[in-house]
Design a protein around this motif. Structure first.
Motif, PDB file in Angstrom:
ATOM      1  N   TYR A 272     -10.060  -6.021   5.841  1.00 51.94           N
ATOM      2  CA  TYR A 272      -9.161  -4.807   5.806  1.00 51.94           C
ATOM      3  C   TYR A 272      -8.480  -4.849   6.845  1.00 51.94           C
ATOM      4  O   TYR A 272      -8.627  -5.428   7.399  1.00 51.94           O
ATOM      5  CB  TYR A 272     -10.151  -3.944   5.545  1.00 51.94           C
TER       6      TYR A 272
ATOM      7  N   THR B 247      -6.265  -1.163   4.623  1.00 51.92           N
ATOM      8  CA  THR B 247      -6.053  -2.681   2.977  1.00 51.92           C
ATOM      9  C   THR B 247      -7.062  -3.261   2.235  1.00 51.92           C
ATOM     10  O   THR B 247      -6.594  -4.092   3.511  1.00 51.92           O
ATOM     11  CB  THR B 247      -5.050  -1.487   2.191  1.00 51.92           C
ATOM     12  N   ARG B 248      -6.924  -3.358   2.036  1.00 54.38           N
ATOM     13  CA  ARG B 248      -8.049  -4.654   1.195  1.00 54.38           C
ATOM     14  C   ARG B 248      -7.611  -5.134  -0.100  1.00 54.38           C
ATOM     15  O   ARG B 248      -7.709  -4.076  -0.902  1.00 54.38           O
ATOM     16  CB  ARG B 248      -9.845  -4.518   1.161  1.00 54.38           C
ATOM     17  N   LEU B 249      -7.387  -6.297  -0.051  1.00 55.51           N
ATOM     18  CA  LEU B 249      -6.605  -6.939  -0.541  1.00 55.51           C
ATOM     19  C   LEU B 249      -7.415  -7.783  -1.270  1.00 55.51           C
ATOM     20  O   LEU B 249      -7.884  -9.119  -1.082  1.00 55.51           O
ATOM     21  CB  LEU B 249      -5.451  -7.769   0.102  1.00 55.51           C
ATOM     22  N   PRO B 250      -6.948  -7.543  -2.801  1.00 54.53           N
ATOM     23  CA  PRO B 250      -6.426  -6.908  -3.763  1.00 54.53           C
ATOM     24  C   PRO B 250      -6.945  -6.055  -3.547  1.00 54.53           C
ATOM     25  O   PRO B 250      -7.926  -5.710  -4.150  1.00 54.53           O
ATOM     26  CB  PRO B 250      -6.450  -7.759  -4.935  1.00 54.53           C
ATOM     27  N   ILE B 251      -5.460  -4.196  -4.172  1.00 53.03           N
ATOM     28  CA  ILE B 251      -6.077  -3.534  -3.716  1.00 53.03           C
ATOM     29  C   ILE B 251      -6.926  -3.264  -5.135  1.00 53.03           C
ATOM     30  O   ILE B 251      -6.015  -3.549  -6.624  1.00 53.03           O
ATOM     31  CB  ILE B 251      -5.544  -2.180  -3.766  1.00 53.03           C
ATOM     32  N   THR B 252      -8.424  -3.111  -6.273  1.00 55.21           N
ATOM     33  CA  THR B 252      -8.475  -2.736  -6.978  1.00 55.21           C
ATOM     34  C   THR B 252      -9.235  -1.932  -7.343  1.00 55.21           C
ATOM     35  O   THR B 252      -9.478  -1.486  -8.809  1.00 55.21           O
ATOM     36  CB  THR B 252      -9.718  -4.004  -7.402  1.00 55.21           C
ATOM     37  N   ASN B 253      -9.451  -0.897  -6.731  1.00 53.91           N
ATOM     38  CA  ASN B 253     -10.210   0.418  -7.145  1.00 53.91           C
ATOM     39  C   ASN B 253      -9.625   1.149  -5.675  1.00 53.91           C
ATOM     40  O   ASN B 253      -8.875   0.810  -4.707  1.00 53.91           O
ATOM     41  CB  ASN B 253     -11.477   0.872  -7.502  1.00 53.91           C
ATOM     42  N   SER B 254      -9.851   3.033  -5.626  1.00 57.87           N
ATOM     43  CA  SER B 254      -9.156   3.799  -4.867  1.00 57.87           C
ATOM     44  C   SER B 254      -9.738   3.492  -3.555  1.00 57.87           C
ATOM     45  O   SER B 254      -9.814   4.040  -2.678  1.00 57.87           O
ATOM     46  CB  SER B 254      -8.963   4.834  -4.890  1.00 57.87           C
TER      47      SER B 254
ATOM     48  N   HIS C 147     -10.601   1.077  -1.723  1.00 55.93           N
ATOM     49  CA  HIS C 147      -9.669   0.147  -0.955  1.00 55.93           C
ATOM     50  C   HIS C 147      -8.809   0.249   0.040  1.00 55.93           C
ATOM     51  O   HIS C 147      -8.879  -0.323   1.108  1.00 55.93           O
ATOM     52  CB  HIS C 147      -9.076  -1.282  -1.445  1.00 55.93           C
TER      53      HIS C 147
ATOM     54  N   GLU D 187     -15.633  -8.652   3.082  1.00 61.02           N
ATOM     55  CA  GLU D 187     -14.608  -7.848   3.214  1.00 61.02           C
ATOM     56  C   GLU D 187     -13.891  -7.916   4.266  1.00 61.02           C
ATOM     57  O   GLU D 187     -13.625  -6.937   5.281  1.00 61.02           O
ATOM     58  CB  GLU D 187     -14.427  -7.091   1.525  1.00 61.02           C
TER      59      GLU D 187
END
Length: 89
Positions: free
Chosen positions: A86, A7-14, A16, A84
């Motif tokens: 993850y 997961t990429r934080l912060p999650i801003t869309n699906s 990530h 980015e």
């Protein structure tokens, strides 16, 4: 082992959260948006290369973008993609 949820934080869309999974022909990244693309391991250089099915693949140069592996204590803890981070869930 590179398989698992990341997961990429912060999650801003699906796009990530997603998973690196094994397929019949190799590896793939599949995100929660339902988009997936092939990954080719290049462990010698610490990367997973994206295939031409990746939306970020650069057709002009023939080169894909790499998932650059983050390794701590001989374990893959995450990867960077397009700058980015993850992290493994």
């Amino acid at each position: 082992d590179v398989l698992g949820n990341f997961t990429r934080l912060p999650i801003t869309n699906s796009w990530h959260p997603g998973v690196i999974e094994s397929t019949g022909s190799g590896l793939q990244w599949r995100n929660e948006a339902g988009v997936s693309w092939a990954l080719t391991p290049d462990f010698e250089n610490g990367v997973l290369l994206t295939g031409p099915d990746c939306p970020y693949f650069n057709n002009a140069s023939g080169n894909g973008k790499s998932f650059i592996l983050v390794i701590e204590n001989n374990q893959v803890t995450g990867f960077t993609f397009q700058g980015e981070l993850y992290s493994r869930d």
